[in-house]
Design a protein around this motif. Sequence first.
Motif, PDB file in Angstrom:
ATOM      1  N   THR A  76       0.850  -1.198   0.000  1.00  0.00           N
ATOM      2  CA  THR A  76       0.000   0.000   0.000  1.00  0.00           C
ATOM      3  C   THR A  76       0.876   1.234   0.000  1.00  0.00           C
ATOM      4  O   THR A  76       1.967   1.246   0.592  1.00  0.00           O
ATOM      5  CB  THR A  76      -0.935   0.031   1.225  1.00  0.00           C
ATOM      6  N   PRO A 103      -3.028  12.572  -6.601  1.00  0.00           N
ATOM      7  CA  PRO A 103      -3.706  11.287  -6.850  1.00  0.00           C
ATOM      8  C   PRO A 103      -3.250  10.620  -8.133  1.00  0.00           C
ATOM      9  O   PRO A 103      -3.228   9.383  -8.216  1.00  0.00           O
ATOM     10  CB  PRO A 103      -5.182  11.684  -6.910  1.00  0.00           C
ATOM     11  N   GLU A 104      -2.882  11.399  -9.147  1.00  0.00           N
ATOM     12  CA  GLU A 104      -2.420  10.819 -10.411  1.00  0.00           C
ATOM     13  C   GLU A 104      -1.115  10.041 -10.214  1.00  0.00           C
ATOM     14  O   GLU A 104      -0.912   8.968 -10.793  1.00  0.00           O
ATOM     15  CB  GLU A 104      -2.226  11.914 -11.454  1.00  0.00           C
ATOM     16  N   GLU A 105      -0.207  10.587  -9.380  1.00  0.00           N
ATOM     17  CA  GLU A 105       1.047   9.880  -9.108  1.00  0.00           C
ATOM     18  C   GLU A 105       0.808   8.596  -8.323  1.00  0.00           C
ATOM     19  O   GLU A 105       1.464   7.571  -8.563  1.00  0.00           O
ATOM     20  CB  GLU A 105       2.010  10.794  -8.348  1.00  0.00           C
ATOM     21  N   PHE A 106      -0.131   8.635  -7.380  1.00  0.00           N
ATOM     22  CA  PHE A 106      -0.457   7.421  -6.641  1.00  0.00           C
ATOM     23  C   PHE A 106      -1.006   6.342  -7.573  1.00  0.00           C
ATOM     24  O   PHE A 106      -0.682   5.158  -7.429  1.00  0.00           O
ATOM     25  CB  PHE A 106      -1.466   7.736  -5.537  1.00  0.00           C
ATOM     26  N   GLU A 107      -1.819   6.742  -8.523  1.00  0.00           N
ATOM     27  CA  GLU A 107      -2.357   5.780  -9.484  1.00  0.00           C
ATOM     28  C   GLU A 107      -1.241   5.195 -10.347  1.00  0.00           C
ATOM     29  O   GLU A 107      -1.267   4.001 -10.693  1.00  0.00           O
ATOM     30  CB  GLU A 107      -3.410   6.465 -10.360  1.00  0.00           C
ATOM     31  N   MET A 108      -0.255   6.029 -10.682  1.00  0.00           N
ATOM     32  CA  MET A 108       0.875   5.540 -11.471  1.00  0.00           C
ATOM     33  C   MET A 108       1.634   4.444 -10.719  1.00  0.00           C
ATOM     34  O   MET A 108       1.973   3.397 -11.291  1.00  0.00           O
ATOM     35  CB  MET A 108       1.822   6.691 -11.793  1.00  0.00           C
ATOM     36  N   TRP A 109       1.881   4.657  -9.423  1.00  0.00           N
ATOM     37  CA  TRP A 109       2.602   3.655  -8.641  1.00  0.00           C
ATOM     38  C   TRP A 109       1.758   2.398  -8.428  1.00  0.00           C
ATOM     39  O   TRP A 109       2.295   1.291  -8.330  1.00  0.00           O
ATOM     40  CB  TRP A 109       3.046   4.246  -7.307  1.00  0.00           C
ATOM     41  N   ARG A 110       0.463   2.551  -8.369  1.00  0.00           N
ATOM     42  CA  ARG A 110      -0.391   1.370  -8.255  1.00  0.00           C
ATOM     43  C   ARG A 110      -0.254   0.490  -9.488  1.00  0.00           C
ATOM     44  O   ARG A 110      -0.115  -0.740  -9.387  1.00  0.00           O
ATOM     45  CB  ARG A 110      -1.849   1.792  -8.059  1.00  0.00           C
ATOM     46  N   GLN A 111      -0.286   1.108 -10.661  1.00  0.00           N
ATOM     47  CA  GLN A 111      -0.163   0.341 -11.893  1.00  0.00           C
ATOM     48  C   GLN A 111       1.211  -0.307 -12.020  1.00  0.00           C
ATOM     49  O   GLN A 111       1.330  -1.463 -12.444  1.00  0.00           O
ATOM     50  CB  GLN A 111      -0.420   1.259 -13.097  1.00  0.00           C
ATOM     51  N   SER A 130      -3.322   2.337  -3.312  1.00  0.00           N
ATOM     52  CA  SER A 130      -2.474   3.509  -3.450  1.00  0.00           C
ATOM     53  C   SER A 130      -3.341   4.757  -3.533  1.00  0.00           C
ATOM     54  O   SER A 130      -4.213   4.859  -4.392  1.00  0.00           O
ATOM     55  CB  SER A 130      -1.609   3.382  -4.712  1.00  0.00           C
ATOM     56  N   GLY A 131      -3.116   5.701  -2.634  1.00  0.00           N
ATOM     57  CA  GLY A 131      -3.883   6.939  -2.624  1.00  0.00           C
ATOM     58  C   GLY A 131      -3.424   7.832  -1.494  1.00  0.00           C
ATOM     59  O   GLY A 131      -2.763   7.390  -0.552  1.00  0.00           O
TER      60      GLY A 131
END
Length: 420
Positions: free
Chosen positions: A332, A352-360, A372-373
């Motif tokens: 997480t 939030p866009e960077e968190f989504e990038m790391w999730r992917q 991730s958020g």
Amino acid sequence: MASPSASLNRLRAPVQRAISSASRNASRSYATVPPDTPEPALPSSSQPARRPTYFKNTTVASFDEFLPGASSSPLPASDAYQLRTAEVGPASNRRTITRLPEWLKTPIPAGNDNYKKIKSDLRGLGLHTVCEEARCPNISECWGGSNKNAATATIMLMGDTCTRGCRFCSVKTSRAPPPLDPHEPENTAEALARWGLGYVVLTTVNRDDLADGGAHHFAETIRKIKAKKPSLLVEALTSDFWGNLDSVAVVAESGLDVYAHNVETVEGLTPYVRDRRATFKTSLKVLEHVKQVRGKEGIITKTSMMLGLGEQEHEITDALEQLRKANVDVVTFGQYMRPTKRHLKVEKYVTPEEFEMWRQRALDMGFLYVASGPLVRSSYKAGEAFIENVLRKRAGENGTAASVDGKLGAAVAMEDTKAA
């Protein structure tokens, strides 16, 4: 008959008073200007002249400028709510500060009946939660949901005083915390049986003052919970037990469903963020040893990282690669929030866009599930995230819920029955 010198002495005082009175009257001025006195001419400008002050050669504004509508119009709504920055600090060390971004603002934890019941039971049984001690911003959402089966509470075992002093954590510290409560395992199991939760997270403070780091106390609590409610999914968020792998095995074999241990940050920042007794390599050994004890499919391992402490992109990638080599299943990502001014400052508010990038990216590396958020925490909405995204995915990959090891399969089957 009085002597001439005595008469002169008696007259001296009245004469002196008369002279001083005359001098004061001669220099007296009036507080108001008589009506027949002409007013002084104003300067050519329509605004009255500002009087100079001795404060850095600036001028004092007229009182009229502080009155509403006198010299300035109110800010429009678009400007009033715009995110603003300010330069603070001396000229040699200027820094820019900003207001908290909108995506990090949460409501005040008022709570509903579920929230009040959980809080009341905790106080009545003398239990502690990391939700309160660490000032988690999600406490109202995790505790106060409309469905108590979806609520998540993170119980903090072995007291509320830690033997370590990490620079990001607000839990109080002491070299000699109070002794363990022998009734805590039973009280914890009783509280969880009352609430009727579907998922619980047990965590602990570091107890380096104990020979086993509190591992046997932790394991006993898990066994008590499973005895009272076998269907309850239990996640254990443990310390590193100072690298004692025997203590790690004691907790891993206690019947829990998820073994979690947080690396907190990237390897390069670990000495500055965590207590010096905690290392990145030790945390990796803990997570790797759990898989060796229970097998790759026998238990799920989980870790968490904070972003916004000054970590670089390649450092995060390197940390994820090392976690995958240790067969960690779930990771997480969350935004680091400074609890007080005595703790580490926030270097960056990650979008939030960077968190989504790391999730992917983490999913592409092979992690079973990634949360991730900005407001995600290690135990944030653990029940919903784990049951819906980890258990079901594992059951789907194996073709049937019965193939999932032990109580994990039973939990998935129970969820499928409810849905049907």
